[in-house]
Write an enzyme that holds these catalytic residues in place. Structure first.
Site, PDB file in Angstrom:
ATOM      1  CB  CYS A 164      -0.930   0.003   1.200  1.00 55.63           C
ATOM      2  SG  CYS A 164      -2.258  -1.206   1.071  1.00 55.63           S
ATOM      3  CE1 TYR A 223      -5.263  -4.874   6.968  1.00 55.83           C
ATOM      4  CE2 TYR A 223      -3.870  -6.174   5.499  1.00 55.83           C
ATOM      5  CZ  TYR A 223      -4.043  -5.079   6.342  1.00 55.83           C
ATOM      6  OH  TYR A 223      -3.010  -4.220   6.561  1.00 55.83           O
ATOM      7  N   GLY A 236       9.048  -7.286  -1.762  1.00 53.65           N
ATOM      8  CA  GLY A 236       8.313  -6.170  -1.201  1.00 53.65           C
ATOM      9  C   GLY A 236       9.215  -4.977  -0.978  1.00 53.65           C
ATOM     10  NE  ARG A 237       9.026  -3.532   5.401  1.00 50.03           N
ATOM     11  CZ  ARG A 237       8.083  -4.416   5.721  1.00 50.03           C
ATOM     12  NH1 ARG A 237       8.096  -5.625   5.170  1.00 50.03           N
ATOM     13  NH2 ARG A 237       7.128  -4.109   6.578  1.00 50.03           N
TER      14      ARG A 237
END
Length: 367
Positions: free
Chosen positions: A33, A194, A336-337
């Site tokens: 996000c 979630y 990801g990162r």
């Protein structure tokens, strides 16, 4: 899944075909996000220049599959008021600009559709990430049961069966819009605590009806969403499911054994690949974070089921990623990162491992 390529290629740079879609390599971008959309008004949830630039950079950088950040199926499904959404046509129009450019660079555009459940209505991470109310564009979150994520958080609204069915329909509508927006891979978000993950785990799901209690009941929503999405998502396009393989709660939450069991069912319901992460359901979970710490869960899915699996989590070096694939522990690597730090990671990996990547013609003189 097929992987025909010259033997001289590193495994990381072999193409991957799922249904009719061929992804040019196994370096894939995990959904992350950006919390950079407008929180309300006509531009709520609409992709901005930041989103275009963010995804365009990874496409020119050689990433084979770019899975867009968790994109909410409804306003109430956003993690924060600043999340992307895919519940209206204005959002679709803005997303077409991104998918068109990603495709022009030889990459495959994917999107993760999501509902944040009890972890919705929070501030952006760099503002502390705490729950926000109407005065800060927030709302009351919803969940399987009236159990907050952490002590002191707002108590979520426990969904009725009718509301659960409405959310299932919102996932299907989001899938239709994703197709209109030009995406070629769709991922259902069932991880990180979630909404769908909340239904899976007995820690957050205290229901006594058909959606709670037994494994069959706790997985009901996941399978109903997959069925609803698969019914509108074209047969020739792949469908992924992201899961937290364990809650890291010593058997008191969702477990790795249940993940393997669910993986088999997901395959029967039309899922083509399991995106295997962990954690996110409980803030107090003791997670042994380290290089490749989630890879064994992907490897187990791959070894014990017929469903392909992708590995993610502190995979940072090309040799590390190559070894995971060469050892048969995963079918693809999700970064990801590391891709936040280096949009051109795939090009660095190709140089180190001897892989081949398409280079934008504007950059040919640098090669």
């Amino acid at each position: 899944m097929s992987a025909a390529a010259p033997a001289a290629f590193a495994a990381l740079f072999q193409p991957c075909t799922l249904r009719s879609v061929t992804i040019p390599n196994r370096v894939w971008m995990a959904p992350m996000c950006q919390y950079s959309a407008a929180p309300d008004g006509p531009d709520a949830g609409v992709a901005q220049d930041w989103h275009f630039t963010h995804y365009a950079a990874r496409a020119t950088g050689g990433t084979g599959l770019i899975i867009q950040e968790a994109t909410a199926v409804s306003p109430e499904g956003r993690i924060s008021p600043y999340d992307l959404g895919i519940w209206n046509d204005a959002q679709v129009r803005a997303l077409r600009r991104i998918t068109g450019f990603v495709k022009s660079q030889g990459a495959v555009p994917g999107i993760q559709i999501a509902h944040a459940g009890r972890k919705a209505s929070t501030e952006r991470p760099w503002k502390g990430g705490r729950p926000v109310g109407p005065e800060a564009h927030g709302w009351t979150p919803a969940a399987p049961s009236a159990v907050p994520f952490r002590e002191g958080d707002p108590v979520p609204h426990a969904l009725t069966v009718e509301e659960i069915r409405e959310i299932t329909g919102q996932f299907a509508d989001a899938a239709r819009r994703a197709l209109e927006a030009g995406y070629e891979v769709l991922e259902v978000h069932g991880a990180h605590g979630y909404l769908i993950g909340e239904f899976l785990s007995p820690q957050s799901n205290r229901r006594t009806d058909a959606y709670g209690g037994s494994f069959e009941n706790r997985t009901r929503l996941a399978l109903e969403v997959v069925d609803a999405v698969r019914a509108v998502w074209p047969e020739e396009l792949p469908l992924f499911f992201r899961i937290s393989a364990t809650d890291w709660l010593d058997g008191e939450g969702w477990t790795a054994d249940e993940t393997v069991r669910l993986a088999g069912l997901l395959r029967e319901h039309g899922v083509d690949l399991l995106d295997v992460s962990t954690g996110g359901l409980a803030p107090h979970a003791d997670i042994p974070v380290g290089p490749g710490y989630q890879v064994p869960f992907a490897a187990r899915v791959k070894a014990e089921t017929a469903l392909p699996a992708a590995a993610v989590g502190l995979i940072t070096e090309p040799e590390q990623a190559e070894k995971i694939l060469a050892n048969g522990e995963a079918d693809a690597i999700l970064l990801g990162r590391e891709l936040l730090r280096d949009p051109y990671w795939a090009r660095r990996a190709a140089a180190e491992l001897g892989g081949e990547l398409r280079m934008p013609v504007q950059y040919h003189r640098s090669w």
